[in-house]
Design a protein around this motif. Structure first.
Motif, PDB file in Angstrom:
ATOM      1  N   GLU A  52      38.842  39.010  35.987  1.00  0.00           N
ATOM      2  CA  GLU A  52      37.735  38.798  36.922  1.00  0.00           C
ATOM      3  C   GLU A  52      37.406  40.085  37.677  1.00  0.00           C
ATOM      4  OE1 GLU A  52      38.438  34.044  37.982  1.00  0.00           O
ATOM      5  OE2 GLU A  52      39.288  35.628  39.258  1.00  0.00           O
ATOM      6  N   PHE A  53      38.447  40.780  38.122  1.00  0.00           N
ATOM      7  CA  PHE A  53      38.243  42.004  38.885  1.00  0.00           C
ATOM      8  C   PHE A  53      37.516  43.052  38.056  1.00  0.00           C
ATOM      9  CE2 PHE A  53      39.650  46.182  40.427  1.00  0.00           C
ATOM     10  CZ  PHE A  53      39.330  46.085  41.774  1.00  0.00           C
ATOM     11  N   CYS A  80      44.344  50.344  38.509  1.00  0.00           N
ATOM     12  CA  CYS A  80      43.234  49.824  39.301  1.00  0.00           C
ATOM     13  C   CYS A  80      43.182  48.303  39.290  1.00  0.00           C
ATOM     14  CB  CYS A  80      41.919  50.408  38.778  1.00  0.00           C
ATOM     15  SG  CYS A  80      40.453  49.800  39.631  1.00  0.00           S
ATOM     16  N   SER A  81      43.191  47.703  38.106  1.00  0.00           N
ATOM     17  CA  SER A  81      43.031  46.249  37.981  1.00  0.00           C
ATOM     18  C   SER A  81      44.334  45.505  37.772  1.00  0.00           C
ATOM     19  CB  SER A  81      42.092  45.935  36.814  1.00  0.00           C
ATOM     20  OG  SER A  81      42.679  46.356  35.586  1.00  0.00           O
ATOM     21  N   GLY A  82      45.399  46.233  37.429  1.00  0.00           N
ATOM     22  CA  GLY A  82      46.658  45.569  37.115  1.00  0.00           C
ATOM     23  C   GLY A  82      46.683  44.964  35.724  1.00  0.00           C
ATOM     24  N   ARG A 136      46.194  35.097  40.109  1.00  0.00           N
ATOM     25  CA  ARG A 136      45.388  35.812  41.098  1.00  0.00           C
ATOM     26  C   ARG A 136      46.284  36.725  41.936  1.00  0.00           C
ATOM     27  NH1 ARG A 136      40.426  33.604  41.012  1.00  0.00           N
ATOM     28  NH2 ARG A 136      40.269  31.590  39.945  1.00  0.00           N
ATOM     29  N   GLN A 137      45.746  37.893  42.283  1.00  0.00           N
ATOM     30  CA  GLN A 137      46.530  38.886  43.008  1.00  0.00           C
ATOM     31  C   GLN A 137      45.873  39.182  44.358  1.00  0.00           C
ATOM     32  OE1 GLN A 137      47.586  42.350  40.663  1.00  0.00           O
ATOM     33  NE2 GLN A 137      47.541  41.182  38.749  1.00  0.00           N
ATOM     34  N   ASP A 138      46.702  39.233  45.386  1.00  0.00           N
ATOM     35  CA  ASP A 138      46.197  39.494  46.736  1.00  0.00           C
ATOM     36  C   ASP A 138      45.474  40.830  46.819  1.00  0.00           C
ATOM     37  OD1 ASP A 138      47.105  37.100  47.723  1.00  0.00           O
ATOM     38  OD2 ASP A 138      49.036  37.912  48.402  1.00  0.00           O
ATOM     39  N   ARG A 139      46.048  41.856  46.182  1.00  0.00           N
ATOM     40  CA  ARG A 139      45.453  43.190  46.308  1.00  0.00           C
ATOM     41  C   ARG A 139      44.112  43.278  45.592  1.00  0.00           C
ATOM     42  NH1 ARG A 139      45.691  47.005  42.427  1.00  0.00           N
ATOM     43  NH2 ARG A 139      46.621  46.458  40.425  1.00  0.00           N
ATOM     44  N   LEU A 140      43.805  42.309  44.747  1.00  0.00           N
ATOM     45  CA  LEU A 140      42.511  42.265  44.055  1.00  0.00           C
ATOM     46  C   LEU A 140      41.548  41.288  44.726  1.00  0.00           C
ATOM     47  CD1 LEU A 140      43.684  42.233  40.295  1.00  0.00           C
ATOM     48  CD2 LEU A 140      43.097  44.213  41.731  1.00  0.00           C
ATOM     49  N   GLY A 141      41.869  40.869  45.958  1.00  0.00           N
ATOM     50  CA  GLY A 141      41.011  39.909  46.657  1.00  0.00           C
ATOM     51  C   GLY A 141      41.106  38.523  46.065  1.00  0.00           C
TER      52      GLY A 141
END
Length: 299
Positions: A286-287, A156-158, A275-280
């Protein structure tokens, strides 16, 4: 000789006909198993236990494991017992036509889906943390030898929720990574019961100790197909980042130096800065913080 004795043929007569010594027969009757045979059986049992826990070990590693378990023997004896019983490393060369194939799965493949064309794919998707975890092992050379990393990733969060680093690729490496993931999540107040843990068919993940760890924590095991790299692609993407950002950046003189670099990159950079694109465009930490806050507000 015992059978003849029941037919009322004396031991003395039987020994005379068979040219045997009566004293030797009575010694054998009093102790059918000699101390040497008893010791050999204990050694074989210790080697077998080590081989069953870690099928990739050759006789030298099995010899070390038996010694650690308190059963000492020479390396030559270990080789002879392993050779006699065909306890070969699953990674070793094939012997004749009976070379070992990849081991069977110990879990169903819970993440596989089949489309309308009959093509089997994997969906690494989870709506909430602790629904699906992935795990795999990577390795890298140092001047002191190889260092192995087993990591557990939350789909889910990576986030890398647990990991273990060692100079030995044993089943205990995978067990320690899983234990650390469960301990970290439970320390945050999360319930991990029922979480799917997906791995490949590596011997560490098929070992008895790893299966017991899954059951002990109330998780659900899942295992991919043989030789299908895409079955754990989400985990391999993390290892590719680690390879690019840490492992291949320089040559590593010591295992401790590489160990510190891996831990620092995971905890400081990957979790809190990348930061990851799939997590906005959020980091994994943070996610998860936002998701936890949202759940608490909804409750």
């Amino acid at each position: 000789m015992t059978q003849l004795a029941t037919e009322r043929i004396s031991v003395a007569l039987t020994c005379r006909v068979l040219k045997l010594c009566r004293q030797q027969y009575y010694r054998w009757l009093a102790s059918p198993v000699t101390p040497a045979e008893w010791d050999q059986a204990h050694r074989a049992n210790a080697l077998f236990d080590a081989h069953r826990d870690d099928p990739e070990f050759g006789y030298r590693y099995l010899h070390d494991e038996a010694g650690a378990a308190g059963v000492s023997m020479s390396a030559r004896t270990a080789w002879k017992l392993c050779s006699t019983n065909a306890w070969w490393s699953s990674f070793g060369k094939k012997r004749g036509r009976n070379g070992k194939k990849p081991g069977p799965p110990v879990h169903d493949d819970r993440l596989a889906t089949t489309d309308e064309h009959g093509v089997t794919r994997h969906e690494f998707v989870a709506d909430h943390p602790n629904e699906v975890w992935l795990s795999d092992i990577t390795e890298h050379w140092t001047n002191e030898g190889k260092l192995y990393l087993c990591a557990v990733k939350d789909v889910c969060s990576g986030r890398i929720v647990g990991y273990s680093i060692s100079d030995r690729m044993k089943s205990s490496l995978a067990v320690a990574a899983l234990d650390s993931a469960v301990a970290r999540r439970r320390s945050d107040g999360a319930d991990v019961a029922g979480c799917i843990i997906h791995t490949d068919r590596g011997s560490q993940f098929r070992s008895r100790s790893f299966v017991h760890a899954i059951n002990r924590h109330g998780l659900a095991g899942s295992m991919g197909r043989v030789g299908a790299a895409g079955d754990n692609a989400a985990m391999e993407s993390f290892f590719a980042l680690l390879q690019k950002n840490v492992l291949d950046r320089q040559s590593w003189a010591t295992q401790e130096e590489l160990r510190i670099a891996i831990v620092t990159w995971i905890e400081r950079t990957y979790h809190r800065r990348r930061r990851q694109d799939r997590l906005g465009r959020l980091t994994p930490i943070e996610f998860e913080t936002i998701m936890t806050t949202a759940v608490e507000l909804a409750a």
